[in-house]
Design a protein around this motif. Structure first.
Motif, PDB file in Angstrom:
ATOM      1  N   MET A 156       1.799 -33.793 -57.079  1.00 17.24           N
ATOM      2  CA  MET A 156       1.367 -32.656 -56.285  1.00 17.24           C
ATOM      3  C   MET A 156       0.017 -32.145 -56.801  1.00 17.24           C
ATOM      4  O   MET A 156      -0.215 -32.121 -58.005  1.00 17.24           O
ATOM      5  N   THR A 157      -0.839 -31.741 -55.881  1.00 16.13           N
ATOM      6  CA  THR A 157      -2.122 -31.185 -56.272  1.00 16.13           C
ATOM      7  C   THR A 157      -2.356 -29.898 -55.504  1.00 16.13           C
ATOM      8  O   THR A 157      -1.688 -29.593 -54.531  1.00 16.13           O
ATOM      9  N   ASP A 158      -3.344 -29.129 -55.966  1.00 14.72           N
ATOM     10  CA  ASP A 158      -3.760 -27.904 -55.290  1.00 14.72           C
ATOM     11  C   ASP A 158      -2.637 -26.880 -55.162  1.00 14.72           C
ATOM     12  O   ASP A 158      -2.698 -26.006 -54.309  1.00 14.72           O
ATOM     13  N   ASP A 159      -1.584 -26.986 -55.996  1.00 12.62           N
ATOM     14  CA  ASP A 159      -0.505 -26.010 -55.982  1.00 12.62           C
ATOM     15  C   ASP A 159       0.038 -25.811 -54.565  1.00 12.62           C
ATOM     16  O   ASP A 159       0.203 -24.699 -54.092  1.00 12.62           O
TER      17      ASP A 159
ATOM     18  N   ASN B  65      -0.839 -36.323 -36.484  1.00  9.74           N
ATOM     19  CA  ASN B  65       0.622 -36.420 -36.479  1.00  9.74           C
ATOM     20  C   ASN B  65       1.094 -37.876 -36.487  1.00  9.74           C
ATOM     21  O   ASN B  65       2.126 -38.199 -37.090  1.00  9.74           O
ATOM     22  N   ASP B  66       0.360 -38.774 -35.830  1.00 11.18           N
ATOM     23  CA  ASP B  66       0.761 -40.176 -35.806  1.00 11.18           C
ATOM     24  C   ASP B  66       0.556 -40.859 -37.153  1.00 11.18           C
ATOM     25  O   ASP B  66       1.044 -41.979 -37.360  1.00 11.18           O
ATOM     26  N   GLU B  67      -0.147 -40.187 -38.059  1.00 10.17           N
ATOM     27  CA  GLU B  67      -0.312 -40.672 -39.429  1.00 10.17           C
ATOM     28  C   GLU B  67       0.533 -39.873 -40.414  1.00 10.17           C
ATOM     29  O   GLU B  67       0.354 -40.002 -41.630  1.00 10.17           O
ATOM     30  N   ASP B  68       1.433 -39.037 -39.890  1.00 10.29           N
ATOM     31  CA  ASP B  68       2.274 -38.181 -40.740  1.00 10.29           C
ATOM     32  C   ASP B  68       1.425 -37.315 -41.661  1.00 10.29           C
ATOM     33  O   ASP B  68       1.761 -37.091 -42.836  1.00 10.29           O
ATOM     34  N   GLY B  69       0.333 -36.796 -41.091  1.00 15.47           N
ATOM     35  CA  GLY B  69      -0.659 -36.113 -41.911  1.00 15.47           C
ATOM     36  C   GLY B  69      -0.138 -34.937 -42.700  1.00 15.47           C
ATOM     37  O   GLY B  69      -0.454 -34.792 -43.886  1.00 15.47           O
ATOM     38  N   VAL B  70       0.676 -34.052 -42.062  1.00 15.55           N
ATOM     39  CA  VAL B  70       1.084 -32.848 -42.782  1.00 15.55           C
ATOM     40  C   VAL B  70       2.052 -33.180 -43.913  1.00 15.55           C
ATOM     41  O   VAL B  70       2.034 -32.528 -44.970  1.00 15.55           O
ATOM     42  N   ILE B  71       2.888 -34.202 -43.740  1.00 23.05           N
ATOM     43  CA  ILE B  71       3.800 -34.589 -44.815  1.00 23.05           C
ATOM     44  C   ILE B  71       3.031 -35.250 -45.955  1.00 23.05           C
ATOM     45  O   ILE B  71       3.276 -34.972 -47.134  1.00 23.05           O
TER      46      ILE B  71
ATOM     47  N   LEU C   9       1.296 -32.606 -48.018  1.00 20.65           N
ATOM     48  CA  LEU C   9       2.167 -31.826 -48.890  1.00 20.65           C
ATOM     49  C   LEU C   9       2.828 -32.686 -49.958  1.00 20.65           C
ATOM     50  O   LEU C   9       2.961 -32.269 -51.102  1.00 20.65           O
ATOM     51  N   LEU C  10       3.188 -33.896 -49.595  1.00 24.57           N
ATOM     52  CA  LEU C  10       3.986 -34.735 -50.491  1.00 24.57           C
ATOM     53  C   LEU C  10       3.172 -35.403 -51.582  1.00 24.57           C
ATOM     54  O   LEU C  10       3.521 -35.352 -52.764  1.00 24.57           O
ATOM     55  N   ASP C  11       2.043 -36.019 -51.177  1.00 24.76           N
ATOM     56  CA  ASP C  11       1.306 -36.793 -52.177  1.00 24.76           C
ATOM     57  C   ASP C  11      -0.118 -36.312 -52.383  1.00 24.76           C
ATOM     58  O   ASP C  11      -0.915 -37.005 -53.039  1.00 24.76           O
ATOM     59  N   GLY C  12      -0.444 -35.164 -51.833  1.00 21.50           N
ATOM     60  CA  GLY C  12      -1.751 -34.595 -52.108  1.00 21.50           C
ATOM     61  C   GLY C  12      -2.882 -35.265 -51.390  1.00 21.50           C
ATOM     62  O   GLY C  12      -4.034 -35.191 -51.838  1.00 21.50           O
TER      63      GLY C  12
ATOM     64  N   ARG D 212      10.802 -38.396 -42.562  1.00 23.66           N
ATOM     65  CA  ARG D 212      12.185 -38.023 -42.875  1.00 23.66           C
ATOM     66  C   ARG D 212      12.432 -38.090 -44.379  1.00 23.66           C
ATOM     67  O   ARG D 212      12.960 -37.147 -44.986  1.00 23.66           O
ATOM     68  N   ASP D 213      12.048 -39.205 -44.983  1.00 24.59           N
ATOM     69  CA  ASP D 213      12.282 -39.357 -46.418  1.00 24.59           C
ATOM     70  C   ASP D 213      11.434 -38.371 -47.216  1.00 24.59           C
ATOM     71  O   ASP D 213      11.883 -37.856 -48.259  1.00 24.59           O
ATOM     72  N   GLY D 214      10.237 -38.092 -46.729  1.00 31.15           N
ATOM     73  CA  GLY D 214       9.389 -37.141 -47.418  1.00 31.15           C
ATOM     74  C   GLY D 214       9.952 -35.734 -47.389  1.00 31.15           C
ATOM     75  O   GLY D 214       9.933 -35.022 -48.406  1.00 31.15           O
ATOM     76  N   LEU D 215      10.457 -35.325 -46.238  1.00 30.43           N
ATOM     77  CA  LEU D 215      11.082 -34.007 -46.151  1.00 30.43           C
ATOM     78  C   LEU D 215      12.280 -33.905 -47.088  1.00 30.43           C
ATOM     79  O   LEU D 215      12.458 -32.898 -47.787  1.00 30.43           O
TER      80      LEU D 215
END
Length: 286
Positions: free
Chosen positions: A1-4, A270-276, A279-282, A30-33
């Motif tokens: 995680m980065t940027d808190d 969204n088609d690249e799962d951008g928001v996950i 948040l998940l891998d910075g 799904r797995d990221g959530l």
């Protein structure tokens, strides 16, 4: 995680944000959530969709917090379907909305609640957008769905969470103006192009407090997270009320220009799962 990025409460829109353009949640998302949930991240969703649809679309995601459904008409326990709070129309206002839509020759679809059961009531589905709306719910076995020949009888004596109608894009501005003239401040009116049936605009008439900003704050208070940093994720105009109350607002690159202009960070689409990924891998924002 980065940027808190992980602390606090995280609230995600579905269509155009968590979901890909085919209205599915990818295995990665799904797995990221679930990885975030397992790590103790407080997260949930706020959607124009119902709890029934949210449960289906997020199958396999281990949400425990309540969800915001129908743009804030209900705050709902996803496991039981029990409404923890509501902002719904009384029968008189709902009937007035039906009058206004009848003058526009727009076919209504009703979401009602009698205090215990939810129903989605529809007519023949004579236009392609209404037909799509009905067919989508039928395809995932929405138990609320039923045909209705008399919408006025359907809203009598119950609460109405939403009155939805579809109009051609070229008629949308005139239709919204007519509804606002008739209904004034007694309702909230939202209009957005239907991303799945091009050429048609969805108009939703609901309680003026049925909006994501108020609902998300209500959710945070109920979950004991009122003082936690709030980060929200969305792509369309109905997400702006929760952008307005959040410390951080994140949008995928496919978002509406007005949403992008108000975003604290912009991710991949969204088609690249951008928001996950953000948040998940910075993954750095765009």
């Amino acid at each position: 995680m980065t940027d808190d990025r992980r602390p606090g409460l995280h609230v995600f829109d579905l269509d155009g944000t968590l979901l890909r353009s085919d209205a599915t949640l990818s295995p990665y998302a799904r797995d990221g959530l679930n990885a975030l949930l397992d790590a103790g991240t407080a997260l949930t969703v706020a959607s124009a969709r119902s709890a029934v649809a949210i449960r289906k679309l997020l199958d396999g995601v281990r949400l425990t917090l309540p969800v915001v459904e129908l743009n804030g008409a209900f705050l709902t326990d996803l496991a039981t379907g029990h409404h923890l709070a509501h902002a719904t129309l009384d029968p008189t206002v709902a009937a007035t909305a039906l009058d206004a839509l009848a003058r526009l020759s727009a076919e209504p679809v009703l979401t009602t609640w009698d205090g215990s059961a939810d129903r989605v009531l529809h007519g023949p589905g004579d236009d392609p957008a209404t037909a799509w709306y009905i067919a989508e719910k039928r395809a995932y076995g929405d138990p609320r769905l039923a045909s209705c020949q008399d919408p006025y009888a359907a809203v009598d004596g119950v609460r109405t969470a939403a009155v939805i109608a579809f109009v051609p894009d070229g008629e949308a501005a005139t239709a919204v103006a007519a509804l606002e003239s008739t209904l004034g401040g007694t309702v909230g009116i939202m209009a957005a192009a239907n991303r799945y049936v091009p050429g048609w605009t969805e108009i939703q008439v609901a309680h003026p407090e049925a909006e994501k900003g108020l609902a998300v704050r209500r959710l945070a208070r109920g979950a004991g997270l009122a003082s936690a940093r709030l980060t929200v994720y969305g792509d369309h105009l109905n997400d702006l009320p929760m952008f307005a109350v959040a410390e951080r607002a994140v949008a995928p690159s496919n978002a509406h220009p007005d949403v992008l202009a108000r975003a604290w960070a912009v991710t991949a689409s969204n088609d690249e799962d951008g928001v996950i990924r953000y948040l998940l891998d910075g993954t750095p924002p765009c």
